[in-house]
Design an enzyme around this catalytic site. Structure first.
Site, PDB file in Angstrom:
ATOM      1  N   TYR A  75       0.841  -1.203   0.000  1.00 26.34           N
ATOM      2  CA  TYR A  75       0.000   0.000   0.000  1.00 26.34           C
ATOM      3  C   TYR A  75       0.875   1.252   0.000  1.00 26.34           C
ATOM      4  CZ  TYR A  75      -3.810   3.189   0.821  1.00 26.34           C
ATOM      5  OH  TYR A  75      -4.719   4.190   0.665  1.00 26.34           O
ATOM      6  N   PHE A 127      -7.709  20.857 -24.908  1.00 24.53           N
ATOM      7  CA  PHE A 127      -8.017  19.431 -24.965  1.00 24.53           C
ATOM      8  C   PHE A 127      -9.256  19.224 -24.097  1.00 24.53           C
ATOM      9  CE2 PHE A 127      -8.045  14.983 -23.822  1.00 24.53           C
ATOM     10  CZ  PHE A 127      -8.133  14.467 -25.101  1.00 24.53           C
ATOM     11  N   THR A 128     -10.095  18.261 -24.504  1.00 21.02           N
ATOM     12  CA  THR A 128     -11.425  18.103 -23.890  1.00 21.02           C
ATOM     13  C   THR A 128     -11.381  18.013 -22.358  1.00 21.02           C
ATOM     14  OG1 THR A 128     -11.203  15.735 -24.310  1.00 21.02           O
ATOM     15  CG2 THR A 128     -12.409  17.020 -25.947  1.00 21.02           C
ATOM     16  N   ASP A 218       1.489  19.967 -20.929  1.00 20.19           N
ATOM     17  CA  ASP A 218       0.768  18.697 -21.100  1.00 20.19           C
ATOM     18  C   ASP A 218       1.733  17.806 -21.875  1.00 20.19           C
ATOM     19  OD1 ASP A 218      -0.684  16.518 -21.916  1.00 20.19           O
ATOM     20  OD2 ASP A 218      -2.539  17.641 -22.236  1.00 20.19           O
ATOM     21  N   LYS A 261      -0.160   7.213 -23.487  1.00 22.88           N
ATOM     22  CA  LYS A 261       0.260   7.524 -24.862  1.00 22.88           C
ATOM     23  C   LYS A 261       1.762   7.258 -25.005  1.00 22.88           C
ATOM     24  CE  LYS A 261      -3.783   9.844 -24.630  1.00 22.88           C
ATOM     25  NZ  LYS A 261      -4.605   9.930 -23.412  1.00 22.88           N
ATOM     26  N   ARG A 385     -13.573  14.426 -34.141  1.00 26.15           N
ATOM     27  CA  ARG A 385     -12.893  15.517 -33.435  1.00 26.15           C
ATOM     28  C   ARG A 385     -13.344  16.811 -34.099  1.00 26.15           C
ATOM     29  NH1 ARG A 385     -10.403  13.774 -28.516  1.00 26.15           N
ATOM     30  NH2 ARG A 385     -12.642  13.861 -28.354  1.00 26.15           N
ATOM     31  N   PHE A 452     -19.193  13.925 -26.381  1.00 25.69           N
ATOM     32  CA  PHE A 452     -18.820  13.050 -27.495  1.00 25.69           C
ATOM     33  C   PHE A 452     -18.700  11.584 -27.101  1.00 25.69           C
ATOM     34  CE2 PHE A 452     -14.437  12.652 -26.047  1.00 25.69           C
ATOM     35  CZ  PHE A 452     -14.295  13.800 -25.269  1.00 25.69           C
TER      36      PHE A 452
HETATM   37  N1  F0G Z   1      -4.027  15.553 -22.678  1.00 19.36           N
HETATM   38  C1  F0G Z   1      -4.008  15.128 -23.962  1.00 19.36           C
HETATM   39  C2  F0G Z   1      -3.265  15.914 -24.984  1.00 19.36           C
HETATM   40  C3  F0G Z   1      -4.679  13.950 -24.307  1.00 19.36           C
HETATM   41  O1  F0G Z   1      -4.651  13.538 -25.574  1.00 19.36           O
HETATM   42  C4  F0G Z   1      -5.375  13.227 -23.301  1.00 19.36           C
HETATM   43  C5  F0G Z   1      -6.113  12.020 -23.642  1.00 19.36           C
HETATM   44  C6  F0G Z   1      -5.367  13.709 -21.992  1.00 19.36           C
HETATM   45  C7  F0G Z   1      -4.672  14.873 -21.727  1.00 19.36           C
HETATM   46  C8  F0G Z   1      -6.106  13.017 -20.891  1.00 19.36           C
HETATM   47  O2  F0G Z   1      -5.464  11.860 -20.537  1.00 19.36           O
HETATM   48  O3  F0G Z   1      -7.053  10.035 -21.170  1.00 19.36           O
HETATM   49  O4  F0G Z   1      -5.137   9.629 -19.637  1.00 19.36           O
HETATM   50  O5  F0G Z   1      -7.074  10.934 -18.870  1.00 19.36           O
HETATM   51  N2  F0G Z   1      -6.422  11.709 -24.819  1.00 19.36           N
HETATM   52  C9  F0G Z   1      -7.082  10.502 -25.270  1.00 19.36           C
HETATM   53  C10 F0G Z   1      -7.246  10.553 -26.745  1.00 19.36           C
HETATM   54  C11 F0G Z   1      -8.305  10.147 -24.516  1.00 19.36           C
HETATM   55  O6  F0G Z   1      -7.898   9.655 -27.282  1.00 19.36           O
HETATM   56  O7  F0G Z   1      -6.690  11.450 -27.392  1.00 19.36           O
HETATM   57  P1  F0G Z   1      -6.240  10.542 -20.022  1.00 19.36           P
END
Ligand code: F0G
Length: 460
Positions: A75, A127-128, A218, A261, A385, A452
């Site tokens: 833990y 980013f979303t 990021d 990624k 997108r 989305f």
């Molecule tokens: N920042 C970027 C540039 C991303 O592409 C993503 C995730 C995140 C932050 C968030 O990270 O998914 O680990 O919580 N992108 C994915 C995509 C979901 O399909 O582009 P996460």
């Protein structure tokens, strides 16, 4: 001779395979209808070639799988945490690390920690999840990316750059004290995987620090960004990806990371900072949302896989193969004159749905329709997108109308072969040939956050 230049090839070979199910177009018509024309709602077993995302879909190496067996599932104080911490320090250079289950866990904590209600948060396109966490923390996102980023046909090398003029104008307008921090995404996902130059982040850092503003990187695809700097920016051709990455990160004060990624794992992320006080606050906050500060929602084995993934991913030949595999698909599509975002991105090819389906107005979600039609054609899954991803203005409730209306064909790392990509190109070309008969969509269900992922549609 078939080749004008020496071809690249993957710096790995295949050891384990996963069989794919073959479905008929009839089946797929039914599946996509049941999924409300949303590729996120398909079952993965009904997908033939899955280019939905490069997130968590990577193939791990034998070195990473071996690391799973060395998971220390204590833990507190897992040795895998210390391995991860050491590699983040070594390759990114930040002083302090807090692991999280994935990128948005890091974004949530850093946003809550650094944003005071009413403050502004500029960034090089949104980013979303990043923007949503900034908004939930009481911030207002401001896009300060260069204009070229919004033009899919503009061929500039560094379309991810921050526009220094827009950043300066914002500082003048609202004052440095009302800016929580600036986010620099590298590469810029929503712009089509476009990179940021070293010169640009250096200048952003200087301007930000002059006004007491922090720079948050990021770092999700910063290794791919480093490859573009090596290939395209003067003075970096002889530097390694590792050297470039570390210099790049040195122009930021903190980073959020989706390890799913660049880092070649299926789950994991972190937030890393240089400021001791911010670290202490994050370390305290993580126990509420993710888990203790030495595991942050991850199993010990997952931290080990990520620590090892950093070492592998940063090798020059790895990133070169990665980015060139994406370009391979892009070049094939170019032969069919498919409208795409150029230059090609590091993680994906982005089809330009506005030019693909010129007859479908943006209010009828052309990119959403294109992603659905591509799936029906061949079982290839991509992702919208465009207007659906962009969501609504948090004040007015109006739909954002982004210039970029795209379908992303995203390359999981080390997963597909050139033959798979030949088939993808063939299918896109077939859908393009049949473009005139395509119909738009109507949204019939809209979730409140990140619509989305779960929105439902029917054909008009
Ligand atoms: N920042 C970027 C540039 C991303 O592409 C993503 C995730 C995140 C932050 C968030 O990270 O998914 O680990 O919580 N992108 C994915 C995509 C979901 O399909 O582009 P996460």
């Amino acid at each position: 001779m078939k080749f004008a230049t020496k071809p690249w090839a993957e710096p790995y070979k295949i050891k384990v395979v996963e069989p794919l199910k073959v479905t008929s177009a009839e089946d797929r018509k039914k599946y996509i209808q049941e999924a409300g024309y949303n590729t996120f709602l398909l079952r993965s077993e009904d997908v033939y070639i899955d280019l939905l995302t490069d997130s968590g879909t990577n193939a791990m190496s034998d070195y990473q799988w071996a690391g799973l067996m060395l998971g220390d599932e204590a833990y507190a104080g897992s040795k895998n945490f210390y391995n991860l911490e050491a590699n983040v320090k070594k390759y990114y250079g930040y002083k302090y690390l807090v692991p999280t289950h994935q990128g948005r866990g890091a974004e949530n904590m850093l946003s809550q920690c650094l944003i005071k209600k009413g403050q502004y948060v500029p960034g090089n396109m949104y980013f979303t999840t990043t923007r949503l966490h900034q908004e939930l923390a009481g911030g207002t996102f401001v896009d300060v990316i260069v204009d070229e980023a919004h033009d899919p046909q503009n061929q500039s090398a560094f379309k991810g750059n921050v526009c220094l003029q827009k950043f300066e104008d914002l500082i003048k307008k609202v004052g440095g004290e009302n800016i929580a921090y600036i986010t620099v995404g590298a590469t810029v996902n929503m712009a089509g995987g476009q990179p940021v130059s070293m010169e640009n982040i250096k200048a952003v850092n200087a301007m930000a620090h002059q006004h007491g503003i922090k720079v948050v990187l990021d770092a999700t695809r910063a290794m791919e960004n480093a490859y573009y700097i090596q290939q395209k920016e003067a003075g970096y051709a002889n530097k390694s990806i590792a050297e470039i990455l570390k210099e790049f990160a040195s122009y930021s004060d903190a980073a959020t990371m989706s390890g799913k990624k660049d880092l070649l794992v299926n789950i994991g992320g972190f937030v890393a900072v240089n400021d001791r006080e911010v670290f202490e606050e994050l370390r305290n906050m993580v126990v509420i949302y993710e888990g203790l500060h030495t595991y942050g929602g991850l199993a010990g084995r997952d931290m080990e896989a990520m620590a090892r993934g950093i070492e592998e991913a940063v090798r020059d030949e790895n990133i070169a193969a990665r980015v060139n595999q994406v370009a391979y698909l892009g070049n094939l599509l170019d032969e069919y004159n498919i409208p795409m975002v150029k230059p090609f991105g590091g993680h994906a090819i982005f089809l330009d749905a506005k030019r693909f389906y010129e007859h479908i107005p943006q209010s009828q979600y052309p990119a959403q329709a294109l992603a659905a039609n591509l799936y029906v054609n061949s079982g290839v899954r991509g992702m919208e997108r465009g207007i659906v991803s962009a969501g609504r203005n948090k004040e007015t409730g109006e739909e954002h109308m982004p210039n970029l209306e795209l379908v992303r064909l995203t390359m999981p790392r080390r997963v597909y072969t050139q033959a798979h990509l030949d088939l993808v190109a063939y299918s896109v070309a077939e859908v393009y040939e049949n473009r005139h008969s395509a119909k738009g969509l109507k949204m019939i269900y809209e979730p409140k956050y990140l619509r989305f992922f779960q929105a439902l549609f029917e054909t008009v």
